[in-house]
Design a protein around this motif. Structure first.
Motif, mmCIF file in Angstrom:
data_model
loop_
_atom_site.group_PDB
_atom_site.id
_atom_site.type_symbol
_atom_site.label_atom_id
_atom_site.label_comp_id
_atom_site.label_asym_id
_atom_site.label_seq_id
_atom_site.Cartn_x
_atom_site.Cartn_y
_atom_site.Cartn_z
ATOM 1 N N GLU B 79 -12.756 1.068 -53.282
ATOM 2 C CA GLU B 79 -11.395 1.519 -52.983
ATOM 3 C C GLU B 79 -10.428 0.344 -52.988
ATOM 4 O O GLU B 79 -9.336 0.416 -53.547
ATOM 5 C CB GLU B 79 -11.361 2.190 -51.599
ATOM 6 N N ILE B 80 -10.850 -0.755 -52.347
ATOM 7 C CA ILE B 80 -9.974 -1.933 -52.319
ATOM 8 C C ILE B 80 -9.622 -2.371 -53.721
ATOM 9 O O ILE B 80 -8.458 -2.627 -54.045
ATOM 10 C CB ILE B 80 -10.650 -3.092 -51.543
ATOM 11 N N LYS B 81 -10.598 -2.347 -54.585
ATOM 12 C CA LYS B 81 -10.367 -2.745 -55.968
ATOM 13 C C LYS B 81 -9.282 -1.868 -56.605
ATOM 14 O O LYS B 81 -8.384 -2.349 -57.300
ATOM 15 C CB LYS B 81 -11.674 -2.615 -56.760
ATOM 16 N N GLY B 82 -9.394 -0.570 -56.322
ATOM 17 C CA GLY B 82 -8.400 0.375 -56.846
ATOM 18 C C GLY B 82 -7.009 0.096 -56.296
ATOM 19 O O GLY B 82 -6.018 0.102 -57.041
ATOM 20 N N TRP B 83 -6.931 -0.157 -54.976
ATOM 21 C CA TRP B 83 -5.612 -0.399 -54.368
ATOM 22 C C TRP B 83 -5.016 -1.712 -54.828
ATOM 23 O O TRP B 83 -3.790 -1.854 -54.887
ATOM 24 C CB TRP B 83 -5.708 -0.334 -52.842
ATOM 25 N N VAL B 84 -5.881 -2.705 -55.152
ATOM 26 C CA VAL B 84 -5.358 -3.961 -55.698
ATOM 27 C C VAL B 84 -4.583 -3.683 -56.980
ATOM 28 O O VAL B 84 -3.470 -4.186 -57.177
ATOM 29 C CB VAL B 84 -6.506 -4.973 -55.965
#
Lengths: 92, 457
Positions: B79-84
């Motif tokens: 998810e963090i990767k996506g939000w980045v």
């Protein structure tokens, strides 16, 4: 929607009616300000709805005919006209 | 919000409370230029924002998000990767938007904002974004459409003169290039919400109506009502496993019902249109004057056709524009002034055509005619009472000539009896008049029990 296109054989012909075309298009599309606006808030209570404001919705719409007003100009004219018809019939 | 502790704190807080609207605020482009540019310059990397390499920026955002409290609230690496990606796209957008007033590069703004919305779509498809975050899609979708319209506006101002000389130039296509592209993107978001198979309480289906309303507005502007109907069809097909319509926010309900009503209206399905528009009217916020005005613009012609009723002065009182639009016609209908009705219709023709209500209002002529014929009938008075105590009966045998005289009234032209008979036959066929025409005697024999159904005589 029909968009008029100039025949490819004669590209100049399109310039014959430059004034007419944009006007036609104007009529087909809606005005800018015709769009339904975003509400400033997302949700509201029933108290704030239009329905609650108007407890008597029957006051908003009325019958299309008018019986009370038979003394206006038009009604009088009509009566005169009908008398004339009556008179001409009796003559015959 | 500047890239720094404040933003990452807000990200974490939104996560803790699962507040999608709070999260969505962190990617809002709706800020003054100064603030946008300070967001753009706030990215914390060695050497500063001017020489920032994409990878460095992404790494900085990743550090920030990973340090936020969302970490302890269960956000995953994926998810963090996506939000980045989302915040990176947002960061780039702020750079463009900060200067867009001067550069007018709305096309760039649009393209960059599209990168952002695509990052979001990607997030839901591949990075396990949760459904509570869908307000981010609202903010992204709403502004994508606004930027598309600005870009198209700009293109038509700048390119019109040059492009007009090109042979294969199609102004309609050119005019809405970005908006059409935007419609395709929004359609993908629509599918994204619709296809979610998660249980309802954590489903993206809660985003459906917001996105559909954006699609409707877009399609209406593109004059593509057929595509709007498509959306409705898809929605009806999937209605079984969707949240109840009335559990959506009222702003979404009203906007949806308005468009659904207008679509039915344009198909001349006035009964359905009235149903939807009445619901929109009743649910609408009392202070949303412009929207109420728009609803009435279509609801009034609907009422004329379905129940033959007219708006009262009380209803129109707060809307001077609607008064101007409808009052002259309504007066003529009420009084049965046929000729004046024609003139009033002609007078405001452009306005009616623009609002696509001309053809509907034209059908109000029947009601005006009915009221005129009814006046003739009433003016005819009663038959002599045969026996004392009998109830008086109206004269039901009316010479065609009397109707002819009434119809010609006010107009220069005389209408001949054949034409009048034709009009009468039509009215009888439509059920507005009950009776028959006796041609050989040139009279109309009206029904003794309600010659004008529904009007009390």
């Amino acid at each position: 929607m029909a968009t008029s296109k100039a025949p490819s054989a004669d590209p100049k012909s399109s310039s014959d009616l430059p004034a007419e075309q944009p006007q036609q298009q104007k009529q087909q599309t809606l005005e800018e300000d015709d769009e339904f606006e975003d509400f400033p808030v997302d949700d509201w209570q029933a108290d704030d709805t239009e329905a609650t404001q108007n407890q008597q919705p029957q006051h908003l719409w009325e019958e299309s005919w008018d019986d009370d007003d038979t003394t206006d100009d038009f009604s009088n004219q009509l009566k005169e006209e009908l008398k004339k018809v009556e008179a001409s019939k009796n003559k015959r | 919000m500047e890239f720094g502790p404040a933003l990452y704190h807000e990200f974490g807080e939104a996560w803790k409370t699962q507040d999608g609207y709070r999260l969505a605020k962190t990617i809002s482009p709706d800020l003054p230029p100064g603030q946008l540019s300070s967001i753009f310059q706030s990215i914390n990397i060695a050497g500063g924002w001017k020489s920032a390499r994409d990878d460095d920026v992404k790494a900085a955002i990743k550090r920030g998000l990973s340090s936020s409290s969302a970490r302890s609230d269960g956000i995953g690496q994926k998810e963090i990767k996506g939000w980045v990606e989302v915040y990176f796209a947002y960061w780039q957008a702020t750079g463009i938007l900060a200067e867009v007033q001067q550069t007018s590069s709305w096309t760039n703004a649009y393209e960059q904002w599209k990168v952002l919305i695509n990052a979001l779509i990607q997030g839901y498809n591949g990075h396990e974004f949760e459904a509570w975050t869908i307000p981010c899609l609202y903010v992204a979708g709403k502004h994508l459409r606004l930027f598309a319209m600005k870009a198209d506006e700009n293109t038509s101002v700048n390119d019109n003169s040059a492009a007009a000389f090109q042979d294969d130039f199609d102004p309609e296509l050119q005019k809405h290039q970005k908006l059409e592209d935007c419609a395709r993107v929004l359609n993908r978001v629509f599918s994204l919400c619709l296809s979610d198979r998660a249980p309802l309480e954590e489903s993206r289906k809660w985003g459906l109506y917001y996105i559909i309303n954006l699609l409707f507005k877009t399609y209406f502007k593109l004059n593509a009502t057929g595509l709007s109907k498509n959306v409705l069809r898809i929605l009806t097909a999937g209605r079984g496993d969707m949240p109840d319509f009335h559990t959506f926010p009222k702003s979404q309900q009203v906007t949806f019902k308005y468009h659904e009503g207008v679509l039915c209206f344009l198909e001349e399905n006035y009964a359905e249109a009235e149903k939807h528009l009445t619901e929109a009217w009743n649910t609408c916020h009392k202070d949303a004057m412009r929207n109420k005005e728009l609803i009435l613009t279509y609801l009034i012609p609907c009422h004329l056709i379905t129940t033959h009723t007219l708006p009262t002065e009380k209803l129109l009182e707060p809307y001077p524009r609607l008064q101007k639009l409808f009052l002259p016609l309504c007066q003529c209908i009420k009084k049965g002034e046929l000729h004046k009705f024609d003139l009033a219709l002609q007078e405001a023709e452009d306005e009616f055509v623009k609002r696509r209500i001309y053809l509907t209002l034209e059908r109000g002529r029947d009601i005006a005619l009915r009221n005129l014929l009814r006046k003739v009938f009433i003016a005819g008075g009663f038959e002599p009472v045969a026996k004392e105590g009998d109830k008086p009966v109206r004269r039901t045998r009316v010479p065609v000539a009397e109707f002819a005289a009434a119809i010609s009234l006010g107009s220069e032209e005389k209408v001949d009896n054949d034409e009048v008979e034709c009009l009468l036959a039509n009215m009888i066929y439509k059920g507005l008049v009950k009776g028959y025409i006796s041609r050989e005697r040139s009279i109309v024999v009206l029904s003794k029990s309600g010659a004008f159904p529904g009007t009390g005589v």
